[in-house]
Design a protein around this motif. Sequence first.
Motif, PDB file in Angstrom:
ATOM      1  N   HIS A 174       0.858 -17.358  68.749  1.00 30.85           N
ATOM      2  CA  HIS A 174       0.053 -17.958  68.081  1.00 30.85           C
ATOM      3  C   HIS A 174       0.257 -19.314  67.224  1.00 30.85           C
ATOM      4  N   ARG A 175       1.233 -19.699  66.894  1.00 30.69           N
ATOM      5  CA  ARG A 175       1.758 -20.958  66.003  1.00 30.69           C
ATOM      6  C   ARG A 175       1.653 -22.201  66.653  1.00 30.69           C
ATOM      7  N   PRO A 176       0.722 -23.057  66.054  1.00 34.46           N
ATOM      8  CA  PRO A 176       0.240 -24.212  66.739  1.00 34.46           C
ATOM      9  C   PRO A 176       1.461 -25.044  66.782  1.00 34.46           C
ATOM     10  N   GLY A 219      -6.435 -15.969  68.882  1.00 31.93           N
ATOM     11  CA  GLY A 219      -5.239 -16.565  68.217  1.00 31.93           C
ATOM     12  C   GLY A 219      -5.145 -18.272  68.146  1.00 31.93           C
ATOM     13  N   SER A 247      -6.438 -21.773  67.032  1.00 28.34           N
ATOM     14  CA  SER A 247      -6.914 -22.191  65.564  1.00 28.34           C
ATOM     15  C   SER A 247      -7.206 -23.918  65.734  1.00 28.34           C
ATOM     16  N   LEU A 248      -7.804 -24.210  64.700  1.00 23.09           N
ATOM     17  CA  LEU A 248      -7.827 -25.521  64.690  1.00 23.09           C
ATOM     18  C   LEU A 248      -6.652 -26.464  64.842  1.00 23.09           C
ATOM     19  N   HIS A 295      -4.209 -25.634  66.947  1.00 19.03           N
ATOM     20  CA  HIS A 295      -4.127 -25.753  68.476  1.00 19.03           C
ATOM     21  C   HIS A 295      -5.116 -27.014  68.956  1.00 19.03           C
ATOM     22  N   VAL A 342     -13.369 -18.547  69.701  1.00 19.22           N
ATOM     23  CA  VAL A 342     -12.891 -18.777  68.324  1.00 19.22           C
ATOM     24  C   VAL A 342     -14.239 -19.238  67.358  1.00 19.22           C
TER      25      VAL A 342
END
Length: 295
Positions: A113-115, A152, A154-155, A157, A190
Amino acid sequence: MQCIIEAEKLYLKDPKINREDVKILQEWLKKQPHLPELEESQVIIFLHSCYYSIQATKATIDSYFTRRSLHPQLFCCPPQELVRENFSVGIKKILPKMTPEGYTILLTGLLDHRPEKYNYNNELLLLNLVYCLHVHKYGFAEGVIVIVDLQGGSLGHLARVNLSSQKCMFEHLQEGMPIRLKSIHVINAVPFMDKVMALVKPLMSSKLFQMVQIHSTLDSLYDYIPRECLPVDYGGEGPSRQAMQEEMIDDIFHNVNFFNWHDLQTVDESKRVEKSNIGGSNFGAEGTFKKLEID
């Protein structure tokens, strides 16, 4: 060796495939010096995806190979290190069990999940590899359903989305991919889903946009896809996402020779007889090449 399903198996799979139509397309290909040589199985797969229309099949074949040649960064098989690295970021897999209607299910979603680990072009590239390998190995399906898992997301991503690449992929999906697309299901939506849809809607045709179903719970997904077709991660009876991911990586590595062969099926624009508008700015106009079925 090439892992391509035999033509005779495809004729048996769908009696509606007319051998004479295939011959007509093969003769047409001989008069298209810019296009690569195709296997008979490939011609059949394209014809099926276009609901047996010869004219639509011609346009779809041209679109498919032209777009692959114009954008190798989204279609050509990368080094194995990049394949393994990007499969660790997200899952991309054709689920092992079809729906009762005979539709295959393509699942994509994040694992890491790490952009900062997310490379949008590479994600699209691996999605193309997965479906390309599947359709060449097993042939066509009556339809294809796509599940997009945004858990997972996020903005961070969203900021990494390459709009040019996404536009190319939407065009490829509608105009060139040998696929009968039935629906796109978004799960684990999301909180900023409105921003996501606002971003992609201008890049999609109205028909493609109407195929998107957003699910607030998995219960509503079960109305479209039986539990027995889904991974255990989604309350289903199929293998876990992680197990399928490892299987997919092995499958790609085992078929590197196929990808190397397919990557050589390129278009030579210097030999094109008529001017092409593929890759232009006319996407979204009515009268696109392929017919998209909305159930």
